[in-house]
Design an enzyme around this catalytic site. Structure first.
Site, PDB file in Angstrom:
ATOM      1  N   GLU A 194     -58.199   9.886  27.942  1.00  0.00           N
ATOM      2  CA  GLU A 194     -59.458  10.103  28.649  1.00  0.00           C
ATOM      3  C   GLU A 194     -59.828  11.565  28.464  1.00  0.00           C
ATOM      4  O   GLU A 194     -58.948  12.441  28.427  1.00  0.00           O
ATOM      5  CB  GLU A 194     -59.302   9.797  30.145  1.00  0.00           C
ATOM      6  CG  GLU A 194     -60.583  10.114  30.918  1.00  0.00           C
ATOM      7  CD  GLU A 194     -60.562   9.660  32.372  1.00  0.00           C
ATOM      8  OE1 GLU A 194     -59.473   9.504  32.948  1.00  0.00           O
ATOM      9  OE2 GLU A 194     -61.665   9.473  32.930  1.00  0.00           O
ATOM     10  N   CYS A 226     -62.028   7.155  34.819  1.00  0.00           N
ATOM     11  CA  CYS A 226     -63.261   7.246  35.606  1.00  0.00           C
ATOM     12  C   CYS A 226     -64.480   7.557  34.750  1.00  0.00           C
ATOM     13  O   CYS A 226     -65.604   7.204  35.151  1.00  0.00           O
ATOM     14  CB  CYS A 226     -63.097   8.296  36.694  1.00  0.00           C
ATOM     15  SG  CYS A 226     -61.894   7.838  37.940  1.00  0.00           S
ATOM     16  N   ASN A 249     -62.899  -0.074  35.010  1.00  0.00           N
ATOM     17  CA  ASN A 249     -61.707   0.773  35.116  1.00  0.00           C
ATOM     18  C   ASN A 249     -61.000   0.465  36.433  1.00  0.00           C
ATOM     19  O   ASN A 249     -60.362  -0.556  36.564  1.00  0.00           O
ATOM     20  CB  ASN A 249     -62.104   2.255  35.002  1.00  0.00           C
ATOM     21  CG  ASN A 249     -60.935   3.186  35.261  1.00  0.00           C
ATOM     22  OD1 ASN A 249     -59.836   2.934  34.777  1.00  0.00           O
ATOM     23  ND2 ASN A 249     -61.133   4.234  36.030  1.00  0.00           N
ATOM     24  N   GLU A 250     -61.159   1.332  37.425  1.00  0.00           N
ATOM     25  CA  GLU A 250     -60.506   1.082  38.715  1.00  0.00           C
ATOM     26  C   GLU A 250     -61.537   0.514  39.680  1.00  0.00           C
ATOM     27  O   GLU A 250     -62.090   1.232  40.507  1.00  0.00           O
ATOM     28  CB  GLU A 250     -59.979   2.398  39.284  1.00  0.00           C
ATOM     29  CG  GLU A 250     -58.692   2.857  38.649  1.00  0.00           C
ATOM     30  CD  GLU A 250     -58.202   4.178  39.206  1.00  0.00           C
ATOM     31  OE1 GLU A 250     -58.969   4.866  39.916  1.00  0.00           O
ATOM     32  OE2 GLU A 250     -57.062   4.522  38.916  1.00  0.00           O
TER      33      GLU A 250
HETATM   34  O1  AHR Z   1     -56.086   9.657  34.958  1.00  0.00           O
HETATM   35  C1  AHR Z   1     -56.981  10.275  35.819  1.00  0.00           C
HETATM   36  C2  AHR Z   1     -57.809   9.286  36.616  1.00  0.00           C
HETATM   37  O2  AHR Z   1     -56.985   8.573  37.466  1.00  0.00           O
HETATM   38  C3  AHR Z   1     -58.509   8.228  35.830  1.00  0.00           C
HETATM   39  O3  AHR Z   1     -59.712   8.646  35.338  1.00  0.00           O
HETATM   40  C4  AHR Z   1     -58.719   7.141  36.822  1.00  0.00           C
HETATM   41  O4  AHR Z   1     -58.736   5.870  36.242  1.00  0.00           O
HETATM   42  C5  AHR Z   1     -57.597   7.338  37.812  1.00  0.00           C
HETATM   43  O5  AHR Z   1     -58.080   7.423  39.088  1.00  0.00           O
END
Ligand code: AHR
Length: 675
Positions: free
Chosen positions: A47, A247, A388-389
């Site tokens: 990321e 994120c 994602n989350e």
């Molecule tokens: O890895 C950092 C962040 O942690 C990522 O963007 C997210 O998916 C998680 O909350």
């Protein structure tokens, strides 16, 4: 005398029984190869956080090279007569600078870029400068390009330079290479106008997409990756590569979500996006953090191909980052931040088009874009993660109602693509408990679970996957790391506990098909989140112990799980197991039995491995990660403080080969037993 003998014998017997009691006998069944370990089992998750892309893996050294940051000159200093214009040759990046006569032949007009925490150059290394330029009123001009050290007390600030002649009113790309004269991690790049030839006046010159790359990038590509960092990824032997987040897939708002279509095509025309990590934490705030998308989806698929691993792209499901869009007053999601379910089609199209970009042939719209970028062959994409989350509540299924729409459309058009859902940001609790069964009902192939958790969690979760439903979707542990309580750096103990926990991943390879530590990269001057696997500055990099844990697992994953028990139970750090965690695999291709044991206790432990199914003498290679200092870590100045150590051992026995060892306290050791 007799009494003395008896006392001595008793003492010996007692000590023998104590040592027998303290010997940890593990039974490994090498007869029967169990569940296959997937090729995707140990991978990487990239990321653009901590300056992982721009300023990191992506080897570009110029920040805001296209003047597209909202403050067009952020990262630049100007002098003389400089204007910013916005009718440039690239539709998605319309800004450029106009350099004109400063009003006196001895005055200078120019610009100077600060790079990402400076510009790193190395003595003797070659660099490629390039710029799109024109003389808008016609004629010829010359720009002087200098790498400078403004704080130098020496005779000259210049540490490398070249000269570029620009001619005519049409936009053209100009390129020049030069060598570094010294090594400096924090130089600047200065460009200024010079009269072209004796007595000629300064000619107005426009500059766009100002770029500086090392010539020696990963695989020598011009729009390339930093060689040391890409090599570090290659050396991890990843089986799968999750990208681009995290994120940033979701965006703080939908406007700032990652839109893959902006990341492909000519690099000069890729639309800038903000990077949410610039403002996520007030305590680590980076107002100059944007995403140029120079490392975009084409470069990503190409890296997967280089590494010989599967790609696992993640796409937005139409929900903006839920952490940032929860209406605190009502405790409910702010629905206005998200795309309504009946308006999801463009998001779904993005998903379908991404599959076409990866796998479609040249006759398809997006397959042609890929072919035009230099890769006519498909990338053979097999996985796609939606969201994602994400999370939801029982009365407001905002994620699963969207996921279903994606799933229906993708399954209809691409039935072979394996779909990945998510159980949200937590490894347990309300959100997780609600979503986990829903992933089964929805019929995703895998779901992604995340856990950044303290030491106590990792010690307690050795059995986590032993208890999972075997009939549900497979598991992708998509983001995890041990975050030491009060210790947010990459200290040794955190890595040891990750190694211990991973024995449970390995033992459950029938259900866990992928696992990726997170985050992957961090710039030493620009991190927002730690610990991280690989750290770097502008010239150097080092691997954390957690990196080595991942690498050891990936390089010793074997082909099938073997049963390993102690007193008929899996070795998972249970209260009666003295802090031991263990797993075993067989590698049918290499003819090896591979046993991994972590001793998380602060005592050395006697280990006896009964290799049932093997007899006679077998040579054993060992790989050990150990430290007496739990807080120790590798650093830029001491990058090899804790690295895997190779050793050897023996297994022997007439009926059953046995391997005994005294496993030091706080140690992770791998035994590679030649069959
Ligand atoms: O890895 C950092 C962040 O942690 C990522 O963007 C997210 O998916 C998680 O909350």
């Amino acid at each position: 005398m007799k009494l003395q003998f008896l006392t001595g014998a008793l003492a010996l017997a007692t000590s023998l029984s104590v040592s027998a009691q303290n010997q940890h006998v593990m039974d490994i069944n090498t007869f029967k190869a169990g569940a296959p370990v997937q090729s995707t089992m140990y991978g990487i998750f990239f990321e653009d956080i901590n300056y992982a892309a721009d300023g990191g893996l992506y080897a570009e050294k110029i920040k805001n090279r296209s003047f597209e940051f909202p403050q067009s000159l952020m990262g630049w200093r100007t002098f003389g007569n400089v204007e910013v214009k916005d009718d440039g040759p690239f539709e998605n990046c319309p800004h450029y600078v106009r350099l004109s006569y400063a009003g006196h032949p001895h005055k200078h007009t120019g610009i100077e870029n600060e790079g990402f925490f400076g510009i790193g150059i190395k003595e003797g290394d070659e660099y490629r400068f390039s710029v799109w330029a024109r003389c808008p009123q016609g004629g010829k001009s010359t720009i002087i390009v200098q790498v400078v050290d403004n704080s130098s007390q020496g005779e000259t600030q210049e540490q490398a330079s070249c000269k570029v002649d620009i001619e005519g009113s049409e936009w053209k790309k100009y390129t020049a290479t030069f060598k570094g004269i010294v090594t400096n991690p924090k130089a600047s790049l200065r460009i200024f106008l010079r009269p072209n030839g004796q007595g000629n006046p300064i000619v107005t010159t426009d500059l766009e997409h100002v770029s500086l790359f090392p010539v020696d990038t990963w695989k020598g590509r011009e729009n390339g990756m930093r060689k040391d960092l890409a090599q570090a990824l290659y050396d991890m032997h990843p089986g799968v590569f999750r990208f681009p987040g995290g994120c940033i897939v979701e965006g703080t708002d939908l406007e700032s979500r990652y839109q893959w279509k902006n990341s492909v095509g000519p690099v000069e025309n890729r639309k800038l996006n903000e990077n949410r990590w610039h403002y996520t934490f007030d305590f680590r705030f980076f107002p100059d953090y944007y995403q140029s998308y120079g490392l975009g989806f084409f470069e990503y698929f190409q890296l997967c191909e280089d590494f010989g691993c599967d790609a696992l792209p993640v796409i937005s499901c139409g929900l903006a980052c839920q952490f940032q869009n929860e209406n605190k007053q009502w405790g409910k999601p702010d629905m206005e931040a998200h795309c309504p379910v009946d308006k999801l089609q463009p998001f779904i199209d993005d998903a379908l088009d991404l599959i076409e970009f990866a796998n479609g042939d040249k006759s398809t719209k997006w397959g042609k874009v890929r072919a035009d970028m230099g890769h006519p062959e498909p990338f053979n994409l097999k996985f796609l993660a939606v969201g994602n989350e994400q999370w939801e509540t029982a009365d407001n299924p905002i994620f699963t109602e969207r996921l279903k729409k994606f799933s229906d459309a993708i399954r209809a058009k691409y039935p072979n693509i394996k779909l990945i859902g998510t159980t949200g940001p937590d490894s347990e609790g309300e959100k997780f408990d609600l979503l986990q069964p829903k992933m089964k009902t929805l019929g995703v192939d895998l779901y992604d679970e995340h856990f950044y958790r303290p030491e106590t969690w990792f010690l307690a979760e050795g059995n986590r996957y032993d208890k999972y439903d075997r009939k549900g979707p497979k598991v992708f542990a998509g983001e995890y790391a041990c975050h030491g309580k009060g210790k947010k750096w990459n200290h040794f103990e955190a890595s040891l506990l990750e190694a211990a926990f991973m024995t449970g991943i390995e033992r459950n390879a029938d259900i866990v098909h992928m696992a990726t530590y997170a985050p992957l990269f961090a710039h030493i001057d620009g991190w927002q989140w730690r610990p991280d696997a690989i750290w770097f500055d502008n010239l150097r990099s080092f691997k954390s112990v957690s990196y080595y844990v991942q690498q050891i697992y990936a390089m010793n994953k074997g082909t099938n799980v073997l049963s390993l028990t102690m007193n008929k139970k899996p070795v998972a750090g249970n209260p009666d197991q003295d802090g031991l965690f263990a797993s075993a695999v067989v590698d049918t291709k290499e003819n090896l039995v591979i046993v991994k044991i972590a001793n998380t206790s602060d005592k050395d432990q006697d280990i006896k491995l009964n290799l049932n199914g093997l007899k006679g003498n077998h040579s054993v290679e060992t790989i050990t990660l150990s430290s007496s200092d739990m807080d120790a870590e590798n650093t830029l100045d001491n990058p090899t403080k804790i690295v895997p150590q190779k050793g050897s051992a023996k297994a022997d026995g007439v009926k059953v080969s046995v391997l005994t060892d005294k496993l030091p306290a706080k140690t992770f050791r791998v035994y590679k037993i030649k069959k």
